[in-house]
Write a protein that holds these residues in place. Structure first.
Motif, PDB file in Angstrom:
ATOM      1  N   VAL A 192       0.812  -1.371   0.018  1.00 60.87           N
ATOM      2  CA  VAL A 192      -0.079  -0.019   0.132  1.00 60.87           C
ATOM      3  C   VAL A 192       0.942   1.204  -0.015  1.00 60.87           C
ATOM      4  N   GLU A 193       0.823   2.151  -1.067  1.00 62.61           N
ATOM      5  CA  GLU A 193       1.623   3.316  -1.603  1.00 62.61           C
ATOM      6  C   GLU A 193       0.758   4.475  -1.421  1.00 62.61           C
ATOM      7  N   GLY A 194       1.589   5.709  -0.876  1.00 62.95           N
ATOM      8  CA  GLY A 194       0.871   6.979  -0.877  1.00 62.95           C
ATOM      9  C   GLY A 194       1.902   7.805  -1.762  1.00 62.95           C
ATOM     10  N   ALA A 195       1.309   8.946  -2.130  1.00 63.55           N
ATOM     11  CA  ALA A 195       1.898   9.952  -2.859  1.00 63.55           C
ATOM     12  C   ALA A 195       1.221  11.146  -3.181  1.00 63.55           C
ATOM     13  N   ALA A 196       1.909  12.472  -3.223  1.00 64.27           N
ATOM     14  CA  ALA A 196       1.391  13.613  -3.504  1.00 64.27           C
ATOM     15  C   ALA A 196       0.453  13.436  -4.621  1.00 64.27           C
ATOM     16  N   PRO A 197      -0.788  14.183  -4.933  1.00 68.13           N
ATOM     17  CA  PRO A 197      -1.588  13.988  -6.091  1.00 68.13           C
ATOM     18  C   PRO A 197      -0.778  14.596  -7.238  1.00 68.13           C
ATOM     19  N   SER A 198      -0.941  14.072  -8.314  1.00 67.78           N
ATOM     20  CA  SER A 198      -0.555  14.353  -9.649  1.00 67.78           C
ATOM     21  C   SER A 198       0.833  14.263  -9.605  1.00 67.78           C
ATOM     22  N   THR A 199       1.228  13.486  -9.124  1.00 68.06           N
ATOM     23  CA  THR A 199       2.990  12.959  -9.092  1.00 68.06           C
ATOM     24  C   THR A 199       3.187  11.834  -9.726  1.00 68.06           C
ATOM     25  N   ASN A 200       2.080  10.949 -10.176  1.00 75.12           N
ATOM     26  CA  ASN A 200       2.295   9.799 -10.747  1.00 75.12           C
ATOM     27  C   ASN A 200       3.172   8.580  -9.999  1.00 75.12           C
ATOM     28  N   PHE A 201       3.112   8.867  -8.591  1.00 76.74           N
ATOM     29  CA  PHE A 201       3.953   8.125  -7.841  1.00 76.74           C
ATOM     30  C   PHE A 201       5.450   7.938  -8.184  1.00 76.74           C
ATOM     31  N   LEU A 240      -4.411  13.060  -0.706  1.00 73.32           N
ATOM     32  CA  LEU A 240      -3.240  12.137  -0.530  1.00 73.32           C
ATOM     33  C   LEU A 240      -3.679  11.100  -1.573  1.00 73.32           C
ATOM     34  N   GLU A 241      -3.159  10.697  -2.401  1.00 75.45           N
ATOM     35  CA  GLU A 241      -3.198   9.532  -3.485  1.00 75.45           C
ATOM     36  C   GLU A 241      -2.843   8.038  -2.753  1.00 75.45           C
ATOM     37  N   ILE A 242      -3.714   7.063  -2.769  1.00 74.40           N
ATOM     38  CA  ILE A 242      -3.115   5.896  -2.611  1.00 74.40           C
ATOM     39  C   ILE A 242      -3.565   4.756  -3.584  1.00 74.40           C
ATOM     40  N   ARG A 243      -2.576   3.808  -3.595  1.00 75.59           N
ATOM     41  CA  ARG A 243      -2.732   2.771  -4.472  1.00 75.59           C
ATOM     42  C   ARG A 243      -2.084   1.674  -3.914  1.00 75.59           C
ATOM     43  N   VAL A 244      -2.539   0.482  -4.648  1.00 76.82           N
ATOM     44  CA  VAL A 244      -1.935  -0.847  -4.266  1.00 76.82           C
ATOM     45  C   VAL A 244      -1.293  -1.744  -5.425  1.00 76.82           C
ATOM     46  N   ARG A 245      -0.041  -1.724  -4.922  1.00 77.09           N
ATOM     47  CA  ARG A 245       1.005  -2.479  -5.807  1.00 77.09           C
ATOM     48  C   ARG A 245       1.184  -4.082  -5.440  1.00 77.09           C
ATOM     49  N   SER A 246       0.762  -4.850  -6.381  1.00 79.70           N
ATOM     50  CA  SER A 246       0.876  -6.313  -6.530  1.00 79.70           C
ATOM     51  C   SER A 246       2.262  -6.680  -6.956  1.00 79.70           C
ATOM     52  N   VAL A 247       2.925  -7.682  -6.252  1.00 77.31           N
ATOM     53  CA  VAL A 247       4.219  -8.362  -6.733  1.00 77.31           C
ATOM     54  C   VAL A 247       4.035  -9.969  -6.408  1.00 77.31           C
ATOM     55  N   ILE A 248       4.287 -10.614  -7.632  1.00 79.52           N
ATOM     56  CA  ILE A 248       4.491 -12.013  -7.486  1.00 79.52           C
ATOM     57  C   ILE A 248       5.903 -12.279  -7.995  1.00 79.52           C
ATOM     58  N   THR A 249       6.678 -13.118  -7.272  1.00 83.78           N
ATOM     59  CA  THR A 249       8.030 -13.436  -7.608  1.00 83.78           C
ATOM     60  C   THR A 249       8.186 -14.951  -8.064  1.00 83.78           C
ATOM     61  N   ASP A 250       8.686 -15.046  -9.245  1.00 83.40           N
ATOM     62  CA  ASP A 250       8.892 -16.375  -9.657  1.00 83.40           C
ATOM     63  C   ASP A 250      10.226 -16.895  -9.016  1.00 83.40           C
ATOM     64  N   LEU A 257       6.386 -10.305 -11.264  1.00 86.83           N
ATOM     65  CA  LEU A 257       5.212  -9.877 -11.933  1.00 86.83           C
ATOM     66  C   LEU A 257       4.661  -8.836 -11.174  1.00 86.83           C
ATOM     67  N   GLU A 258       4.445  -7.639 -11.567  1.00 83.74           N
ATOM     68  CA  GLU A 258       4.047  -6.359 -10.971  1.00 83.74           C
ATOM     69  C   GLU A 258       2.807  -5.776 -11.394  1.00 83.74           C
ATOM     70  N   ARG A 259       1.706  -5.747 -10.629  1.00 78.53           N
ATOM     71  CA  ARG A 259       0.464  -5.037 -11.124  1.00 78.53           C
ATOM     72  C   ARG A 259       0.178  -3.892 -10.021  1.00 78.53           C
ATOM     73  N   ILE A 260      -0.228  -2.925 -10.966  1.00 82.00           N
ATOM     74  CA  ILE A 260      -0.519  -1.684  -9.969  1.00 82.00           C
ATOM     75  C   ILE A 260      -1.854  -1.264  -9.965  1.00 82.00           C
ATOM     76  N   SER A 261      -2.663  -0.955  -9.118  1.00 82.36           N
ATOM     77  CA  SER A 261      -4.143  -0.537  -9.135  1.00 82.36           C
ATOM     78  C   SER A 261      -4.235   0.735  -9.594  1.00 82.36           C
ATOM     79  N   THR A 262      -5.368   1.343  -9.934  1.00 82.55           N
ATOM     80  CA  THR A 262      -5.558   2.577 -10.235  1.00 82.55           C
ATOM     81  C   THR A 262      -5.510   3.300  -8.657  1.00 82.55           C
ATOM     82  N   SER A 263      -5.285   4.421  -8.662  1.00 80.88           N
ATOM     83  CA  SER A 263      -5.374   5.166  -7.105  1.00 80.88           C
ATOM     84  C   SER A 263      -6.716   5.825  -6.852  1.00 80.88           C
TER      85      SER A 263
END
Length: 560
Positions: A192-201, A240-250, A257-263
């Motif tokens: 779970v990640e945060g960032a200032a708005p309009s910074t594209n993380f 504050l913008e919040i998104r979820v970044r998913s990581v699966i490791t082989d 394999l990284e998948r990032i939600s919309t914020s």
């Protein structure tokens, strides 16, 4: 006689041949194979799609065509054997077709399949409107679509008003949905990640990480820290913008394999976690800092504007008060016990001791009094057989603090190593009572806090007090380690600081409780601490060293 027998044999053979030649001839019919347009059965029927090998062939199919006369073939797939909604996989001008892992995975995802194992995929080939038989693959695919924010958690546009009073209470739940978890095929890490708005993380701030879960909670303290780090001012409201970044490791290759939600964007009202009681004024003198050889001892704000206080330990000598570590604006006095402040006035003579100095800049007066707050008792110094354990003023919280090693026993707080003013706790409720009952302790290390504003105290047990040991300081323990203190400016972190320590050219490490049972070095000379790691090389000089154990799995240190 032999000659007649031989002639008779030839006669019989001739008659036999003549009789055979007179039999009627039978007709031989050769039947050609049936013409067919057939998709060959696959050599394997189970296909595992590995995201770590996206360009590898997922499958190869072949067919036989004796009847269509076509030179262009279309390969189709469907998730049901009736081909209710066929999907075109591609075309071929030969009698075979293959597809990469990533392309086949995308084709399966496009059908709307939500499970990821034993997916029934039927295939057939279309040659000029004529179809082959179908064949079946059972496929294990991998997710392409990102997690989505789900019910029961924060949503776009939500507002959160935080407060210090609710510091440890849950402020927000962040929930998401991800069908891959239902398959139990792989472990998925969610950040779970945060960032200032309009910074594209560009510089995401990690708020939490969980594995194989679909929600996290953040306390007021955690959300407040995230919001302030993103750029929202203290005691202010911002987005504050919040998104979820998913990581699966082989596991085999280490590929990710990284998948990032919309914020989503939420509104957060922050609060002040530490006080800013700093002022521009300080104590200078032979009794304080050798007339400015080091920074002046600071004065701090009080609850009255223009009235400031300093809690200082002085030696025998003289002092004055000045602003900005500079002589342009300074005060002295004709009295060393209190009275009027005089611009550019005389030095004040003091004796060694601990003092509270108050300057009233509104009325240009000052007071100076002995002031120390310490721990006394069987749990520390046998009721005064040695000096009390002194607490220090923490200007970030306007309290007195110290890290004390206590014995099993009893204790009280008292002023100036004297029983004239002392405090206990009659109700064992954390409230100080003048002359009150002894406070019972259990052996251990404690952060001791006393708030003289509301007359409360706390004893917070901790495991370790950190020190520096090595040839660069104390010949690997021949004398006590250089002791770190907690950095009170970071109340929600486990940060320790050692200011202005003089080191020799040599090596050092960090250890807990003056013992080697728990110690850290740096194997890579990269600022990351490893348990039992390599010695750290030093160059002779004076340094301020910070240890950060806020993330126990990744402790770090800095040397300035």
């Amino acid at each position: 006689m032999k000659r007649y027998i031989k002639k008779l044999s030839y006669l019989l053979l001739t008659l036999t041949l003549l009789m055979g030649a007179c039999q009627p001839e039978e007709t031989l019919i050769i039947t050609p194979p049936n013409a067919e347009f057939t998709l060959d059965a696959p050599g394997i029927s189970n296909v595992y799609l590995n995201f770590a090998l996206p360009n590898n062939p997922a499958f190869t199919i072949t067919w036989k065509d004796d009847i269509t006369g076509s030179s262009d073939y279309t390969v189709e797939m469907s998730t049901d054997d009736a081909f209710t909604s066929p999907v075109t996989l591609g075309t071929s001008t030969t009698d075979n077709f293959s597809m990469t892992v990533s392309d086949f995975n995308d084709a399966i995802v496009s059908t709307g399949v939500t499970n990821f194992s034993d997916i029934a995929v039927y295939m057939r080939v279309n040659g000029g409107g004529t179809y082959t038989n179908s064949i079946l693959f059972l496929v294990t695919s991998y997710p392409v679509n990102a997690p989505t924010f789900g019910a029961g958690g924060a949503a776009n546009g939500d507002s959160f008003s935080l407060s210090l009073a609710n510091n440890d209470q849950i402020a927000i739940t962040i929930a998401w949905e991800d069908p891959i978890l239902a398959s139990n095929l792989v472990d998925v890490d969610y950040y779970v990640e945060g960032a200032a708005p309009s910074t594209n993380f560009i510089t995401p701030i990690e708020a939490a990480m969980v594995t194989n879960q679909t929600s996290v909670t953040l306390t007021n303290a955690e959300l407040n820290a995230l919001a302030i780090e993103s750029g929202i001012a203290v005691d202010a409201t911002g987005d504050l913008e919040i998104r979820v970044r998913s990581v699966i490791t082989d596991a085999a290759s280490g590929s990710v394999l990284e998948r990032i939600s919309t914020s989503i964007t939420i509104s957060v009202t922050t609060y002040l976690t530490v006080l800013d009681l700093s002022t521009t004024w300080g104590v200078v003198g032979s009794a304080a800092n050798n007339w400015g050889a080091t920074p002046d001892l600071p004065f701090y704000k009080t609850d009255v504007d223009g009235v400031i206080a300093a809690y200082v330990t002085l030696t025998d000598g003289e002092i004055k008060f000045r602003e900005n570590n500079d002589w342009a604006n300074n005060y002295g006095s004709n009295s060393s016990t209190g009275g009027a402040l005089v611009a550019g006035g005389g030095n004040l003579t003091v004796s060694a001791g601990a003092y509270k100095i108050v300057m009233d800049l509104n009325n240009l007066t000052y007071t100076i009094e002995s002031f120390s707050l310490g721990i006394v008792g069987s749990s520390y110094n046998n009721w005064g057989a040695t000096p009390d354990f002194m607490l220090e003023y923490d200007p970030y919280s306007d309290v007195f603090r110290g890290i004390a090693t206590l014995l099993t026993g009893e204790m009280k707080f008292r002023m100036n190593n004297d029983w004239t003013v002392n405090y206990g706790d009659n109700g064992n409720d954390g409230t100080l009572d003048a002359g009150g009952a002894n406070i019972v302790t259990t052996a251990g290390i404690y952060i001791v806090t006393v708030n003289m504003n509301d007359m409360t105290y706390t004893l917070e047990p901790i495991d370790y007090v950190w020190g520096l040991v090595g040839s660069a300081y104390n010949n690997w323990g021949a004398t006590p380690d250089a002791q770190f203190t907690r950095d009170w400016s970071q109340p929600f972190g486990d940060v320790w600081i050692l200011r202005d320590v003089d080191l020799l050219a040599g090596e050092y490490k960090f250890r807990a409780n003056n013992d080697w049972a728990v110690n850290y070095g740096d194997n890579g000379s990269n600022g990351t601490l490893e348990a039992g790691g390599a010695n750290i090389v030093s160059t002779a000089g004076t340094y301020t060293i910070t240890l950060d154990f806020t993330d126990p799995a990744n402790p770090t240190y800095t040397v300035n």
